[in-house]
Write a protein that holds these residues in place. Sequence first.
Motif, PDB file in Angstrom:
ATOM      1  N   GLU A 159       1.277   3.992  -3.032  1.00  0.00           N
ATOM      2  CA  GLU A 159       0.974   5.404  -2.823  1.00  0.00           C
ATOM      3  C   GLU A 159       2.136   6.271  -3.288  1.00  0.00           C
ATOM      4  O   GLU A 159       1.941   7.290  -3.960  1.00  0.00           O
ATOM      5  CB  GLU A 159       0.691   5.623  -1.342  1.00  0.00           C
ATOM      6  CG  GLU A 159      -0.102   6.882  -1.072  1.00  0.00           C
ATOM      7  CD  GLU A 159      -0.109   7.221   0.395  1.00  0.00           C
ATOM      8  OE1 GLU A 159      -0.252   6.286   1.219  1.00  0.00           O
ATOM      9  OE2 GLU A 159       0.045   8.403   0.723  1.00  0.00           O
ATOM     10  N   GLY A 163     -17.814   2.673   4.966  1.00  0.00           N
ATOM     11  CA  GLY A 163     -16.958   1.894   4.068  1.00  0.00           C
ATOM     12  C   GLY A 163     -15.847   1.156   4.808  1.00  0.00           C
ATOM     13  O   GLY A 163     -15.824  -0.081   4.830  1.00  0.00           O
ATOM     14  N   PRO A 164     -14.918   1.907   5.449  1.00  0.00           N
ATOM     15  CA  PRO A 164     -13.853   1.239   6.193  1.00  0.00           C
ATOM     16  C   PRO A 164     -14.384   0.328   7.295  1.00  0.00           C
ATOM     17  O   PRO A 164     -13.782  -0.709   7.571  1.00  0.00           O
ATOM     18  CB  PRO A 164     -13.066   2.402   6.810  1.00  0.00           C
ATOM     19  CG  PRO A 164     -13.482   3.613   6.087  1.00  0.00           C
ATOM     20  CD  PRO A 164     -14.789   3.360   5.451  1.00  0.00           C
ATOM     21  N   ARG A 182     -13.240  -3.729  -0.216  1.00  0.00           N
ATOM     22  CA  ARG A 182     -12.427  -2.516  -0.143  1.00  0.00           C
ATOM     23  C   ARG A 182     -12.221  -1.943  -1.533  1.00  0.00           C
ATOM     24  O   ARG A 182     -12.407  -0.756  -1.764  1.00  0.00           O
ATOM     25  CB  ARG A 182     -11.080  -2.840   0.493  1.00  0.00           C
ATOM     26  CG  ARG A 182     -10.168  -1.630   0.580  1.00  0.00           C
ATOM     27  CD  ARG A 182      -8.809  -1.987   1.108  1.00  0.00           C
ATOM     28  NE  ARG A 182      -8.876  -2.557   2.436  1.00  0.00           N
ATOM     29  CZ  ARG A 182      -8.175  -3.596   2.824  1.00  0.00           C
ATOM     30  NH1 ARG A 182      -7.387  -4.193   1.974  1.00  0.00           N
ATOM     31  NH2 ARG A 182      -8.273  -4.053   4.043  1.00  0.00           N
ATOM     32  N   GLU A 183     -11.893  -2.849  -2.476  1.00  0.00           N
ATOM     33  CA  GLU A 183     -11.662  -2.412  -3.843  1.00  0.00           C
ATOM     34  C   GLU A 183     -12.911  -1.730  -4.414  1.00  0.00           C
ATOM     35  O   GLU A 183     -12.850  -0.664  -5.010  1.00  0.00           O
ATOM     36  CB  GLU A 183     -11.324  -3.626  -4.697  1.00  0.00           C
ATOM     37  CG  GLU A 183     -10.093  -3.482  -5.546  1.00  0.00           C
ATOM     38  CD  GLU A 183      -9.674  -4.835  -6.050  1.00  0.00           C
ATOM     39  OE1 GLU A 183     -10.412  -5.387  -6.878  1.00  0.00           O
ATOM     40  OE2 GLU A 183      -8.643  -5.351  -5.592  1.00  0.00           O
ATOM     41  N   GLU A 184     -14.071  -2.371  -4.196  1.00  0.00           N
ATOM     42  CA  GLU A 184     -15.302  -1.859  -4.792  1.00  0.00           C
ATOM     43  C   GLU A 184     -15.749  -0.576  -4.110  1.00  0.00           C
ATOM     44  O   GLU A 184     -16.291   0.315  -4.759  1.00  0.00           O
ATOM     45  CB  GLU A 184     -16.405  -2.909  -4.714  1.00  0.00           C
ATOM     46  CG  GLU A 184     -16.141  -4.132  -5.569  1.00  0.00           C
ATOM     47  CD  GLU A 184     -15.933  -3.780  -7.036  1.00  0.00           C
ATOM     48  OE1 GLU A 184     -16.653  -2.923  -7.549  1.00  0.00           O
ATOM     49  OE2 GLU A 184     -15.020  -4.364  -7.651  1.00  0.00           O
ATOM     50  N   SER A 185     -15.538  -0.480  -2.785  1.00  0.00           N
ATOM     51  CA  SER A 185     -16.010   0.722  -2.102  1.00  0.00           C
ATOM     52  C   SER A 185     -15.091   1.909  -2.412  1.00  0.00           C
ATOM     53  O   SER A 185     -15.514   3.053  -2.338  1.00  0.00           O
ATOM     54  CB  SER A 185     -16.113   0.495  -0.596  1.00  0.00           C
ATOM     55  OG  SER A 185     -14.844   0.358  -0.032  1.00  0.00           O
ATOM     56  N   LEU A 186     -13.823   1.612  -2.756  1.00  0.00           N
ATOM     57  CA  LEU A 186     -12.915   2.707  -3.122  1.00  0.00           C
ATOM     58  C   LEU A 186     -13.277   3.281  -4.486  1.00  0.00           C
ATOM     59  O   LEU A 186     -12.910   4.393  -4.826  1.00  0.00           O
ATOM     60  CB  LEU A 186     -11.472   2.207  -3.157  1.00  0.00           C
ATOM     61  CG  LEU A 186     -10.771   2.087  -1.813  1.00  0.00           C
ATOM     62  CD1 LEU A 186      -9.345   1.626  -1.997  1.00  0.00           C
ATOM     63  CD2 LEU A 186     -10.807   3.423  -1.084  1.00  0.00           C
ATOM     64  N   ARG A 187     -13.991   2.460  -5.294  1.00  0.00           N
ATOM     65  CA  ARG A 187     -14.287   2.880  -6.655  1.00  0.00           C
ATOM     66  C   ARG A 187     -15.375   3.957  -6.707  1.00  0.00           C
ATOM     67  O   ARG A 187     -15.575   4.585  -7.729  1.00  0.00           O
ATOM     68  CB  ARG A 187     -14.735   1.658  -7.461  1.00  0.00           C
ATOM     69  CG  ARG A 187     -13.983   1.525  -8.766  1.00  0.00           C
ATOM     70  CD  ARG A 187     -14.354   0.246  -9.446  1.00  0.00           C
ATOM     71  NE  ARG A 187     -13.302  -0.727  -9.356  1.00  0.00           N
ATOM     72  CZ  ARG A 187     -13.386  -1.943  -9.863  1.00  0.00           C
ATOM     73  NH1 ARG A 187     -14.491  -2.330 -10.450  1.00  0.00           N
ATOM     74  NH2 ARG A 187     -12.396  -2.781  -9.772  1.00  0.00           N
ATOM     75  N   ASP A 188     -16.115   4.112  -5.603  1.00  0.00           N
ATOM     76  CA  ASP A 188     -17.204   5.105  -5.583  1.00  0.00           C
ATOM     77  C   ASP A 188     -16.698   6.507  -5.917  1.00  0.00           C
ATOM     78  O   ASP A 188     -15.694   6.932  -5.372  1.00  0.00           O
ATOM     79  CB  ASP A 188     -17.847   5.147  -4.195  1.00  0.00           C
ATOM     80  CG  ASP A 188     -18.687   3.904  -3.976  1.00  0.00           C
ATOM     81  OD1 ASP A 188     -19.027   3.249  -4.981  1.00  0.00           O
ATOM     82  OD2 ASP A 188     -18.991   3.582  -2.812  1.00  0.00           O
ATOM     83  N   ASP A 190     -11.166  -7.812   1.002  1.00  0.00           N
ATOM     84  CA  ASP A 190     -10.349  -7.207  -0.046  1.00  0.00           C
ATOM     85  C   ASP A 190     -11.224  -6.746  -1.206  1.00  0.00           C
ATOM     86  O   ASP A 190     -11.076  -5.625  -1.708  1.00  0.00           O
ATOM     87  CB  ASP A 190      -9.318  -8.241  -0.524  1.00  0.00           C
ATOM     88  CG  ASP A 190      -8.081  -7.570  -1.068  1.00  0.00           C
ATOM     89  OD1 ASP A 190      -7.530  -6.710  -0.362  1.00  0.00           O
ATOM     90  OD2 ASP A 190      -7.690  -7.898  -2.196  1.00  0.00           O
ATOM     91  N   ALA A 204       0.833  -1.198   0.000  1.00  0.00           N
ATOM     92  CA  ALA A 204       0.000   0.000   0.000  1.00  0.00           C
ATOM     93  C   ALA A 204       0.868   1.248   0.000  1.00  0.00           C
ATOM     94  O   ALA A 204       0.625   2.197  -0.762  1.00  0.00           O
ATOM     95  CB  ALA A 204      -0.914  -0.012   1.221  1.00  0.00           C
TER      96      ALA A 204
END
Lengths: 361, 483
Positions: free
Chosen positions: A253, B403-404, B477-483, B474, A249
Amino acid sequence: MGLFILRRFGMMLLTALCLTYIVFFMTNLYPNLEKLAKTQGNFRMSEEAVDSYLGDRGYLQATPIKYMQWLGVMPGFSKELEDGRIVGKCVRPGVAPEDTPRYCGILQGDWGFSTVSKAPVADVLGSRLANTGKLMFWVMVVMVPSALIIGVLAGMKEGSRTDRSLSTVSILSTSTPEYVSGVIFIALLASTRNGLGPWLHDMGLIEAKSLFKGTAKSAMDDANLRNFTLPVITIALYGMGYIARMTRASMAEVMTAQYIRTARLKGVSFRNVVMKHALRNALIAPFTVIMLQFPWLLNGVVIVEFLFAYNGFGMQLVTAAGNNDIEMLLAVSVVSVFVVLVTQLISDIGYVYLNPRIRIS
Amino acid sequence: MEPLTWTGSFGSIIDPVFQLVGLLFIVAVAAQFIGAYVFAPINDEVHVDGTITRDRGANAIIGTAVRSLLLALCALAAIYIVAGVFAPIGKVGIIGAVAKQFAPVWIALVATFLLSISYKRRLGLYGKLFDSTVGMIGYALLMFWVYTALFVGVFDMIAVNDPLTQLSGMKNKLPGTPLRSVEEGQYAYYLLGGDNLARDVFSRMVHGSVVVILIAPLATLFAFMVGITLGLPAGYLGGKLDTFLSFLANLVLAFPVILLFYLLVTPEIVATGIPNYMAMILFVFPIIFFAVLLNSRFYTRPHLRNPLLAGVMLVMIWTYLCAISAEGTVINILPPTLDLFDIDSGILVVFVSVVFVNSPTVFRIVRGLVLDIHTRDYVAAAQTRGEGKWYIMLWEMLPNARGPLIVDFCLRIGYTTILLGTLGFFGLGLESESPNWGNTINDGRKLLAIYPHPALVPALSLLSLVLGLNLLADGLREESLRD
């Protein structure tokens, strides 16, 4: 900076005092004392016998008073029995009554007497800690470089095939607790009847019937590849995934930062960008994570020492807790609290040192 | 009767194919790894008119080969399962027979996936999960165990024998061994062998899933209730409260988990009633949470709030009293007629200690999130509108931190599963004959080098469940970051 460290030390002391008091309180609850009396005396003691045993040895005083005695700010309990023997907190076998000190607590450097091993706590725990230190050292040697390499390789090109496969590997390793990977390793690599050992033996590649040893008992005196590999990789594997993910990560970044783009546009090769520009900044976050990983490793150490019969700190914790060896347990908790808090402190200081953007006012 | 082989007579045809495809797959993956450094990278050419010329280089061909071989491998695995479900027992060996036992789980899984995928655009974050392969694999693994626990725990289906019954002559027998004497209505085999007390490893494994699936998510939920209820004010209000709560959280976190377990989960401590008192404190938090949640939203409308709050509180407090009060323990306050259920003391102490260990971490996460979103515009807007502080915390900040929190919830269920296994591994908490995975691993490890199957089966089960949860987290996390 000096004030910061001083304040942290004050906090550490307070935490250690609170924690040891909790341990003290829990181990001095009456059912636990009863168990202690029965394991020390005999299992068919009557209730009166248990009471008089505990009373004679000062276990039935109020908990805060006993705690003060353990700390060494109050004189230790002592009593002369009817048959003329003197028993008490400061009494040790082989020490004459007139040489027995009045105070015997942590402040006097006396860690107490282990009721299970019948020896001073400091002597027993010292050798155990040395064993665990050896284990931890090799775990670090295996775990940290491999985790950093995996993390950097994965974070270098986010979303690439290497990234995805290495990330899957690190997820797999974080979901394999020590008691699962240890069991799998022993069954596959340390068995004389199943797995890899007999197969390699038949092919004539190894002399012994199994590739590794399933116990690490002999590793305490003479650690070699055969008896020490499995315990080390069992602990390293579980911690590795987490550090690798953090490194990934952090690396990913850094790779999106402006100055990396500038370097790329200037025509610096990818290899040089990674090695000279990105790596140093990307390793700041993993450093903290590695330091904070120590308390976690402590758990792994307990499980692995128990599984592989390696006589170290973790094994001592299990035996002391199983037999309510009060002073040993207290020493064990002091040591582990010390490890946790010191690593936190180091991680904070190191973070400030490595990252010039942060300054503690 | 003949002992079952792994794949039976069906396997003699399909096993070689499977091995061949597997071998080719490994070779192809190795080629891909090396090829990435040797050959030119895949480079699809985009033309001016918008068309794309697909790269036909070596790496592209290897990539196609890997994909199709993986698909073939999955198809072959599916063939084993389908054949096992429909063929008679023994035809597809142990794998087939086990697949047959899991038949209800397969049906439920397929149904779940078909329904979810066809409606995924309307299902929010849950639907988006089906856009990520990793997330789908994780979800499938998780749901496999959830359905297994459901069918075993509620309908008593999958398991073939009682998890505690010891049958003569089955001690340490290898997988697929037939029973010595089969009685009427009894399953004729120990599918995954017998353990050192001659109990059925397969049935113990599936019964063990019930314990985990029951305790782990619920304990995590309670830990989240505690962590959220304390973390929100600590982060938002700050001050002395924050200092005090953070100190407490750090105190618990400085304890090595296993020492804490050894101090909390022994029969002597259970006798003193400390776990019951802890349960009394920890179980209050959901009540506080919901009371504040509803009150802060509806206090301007007393006509709605009063009946709503009264109803919810009545149900929750009654459940609370039922949960903490049990006959024969230190807290016995509810008369037996009102006491709907008792929690087994072994489960209670395990539950309480797991919640206790998890809550400080949740507290720290929530506090960190609150400190992070403290300065957002919508918080300032709510403050300007004159909203109450609890309204801001629970109805403005919490939904924006979801989300987190959801991702961490999945990870934390996995961690709780590991903790439960650790407890079992040291023989703490639940009684030693309990089929939960930790205890079974501990039982099996003594004879590991000679008979690995009693320990390997629960170990791999635990691994797959935790892996599923981590992959799911995982993917989320990936999908929620895409918002």
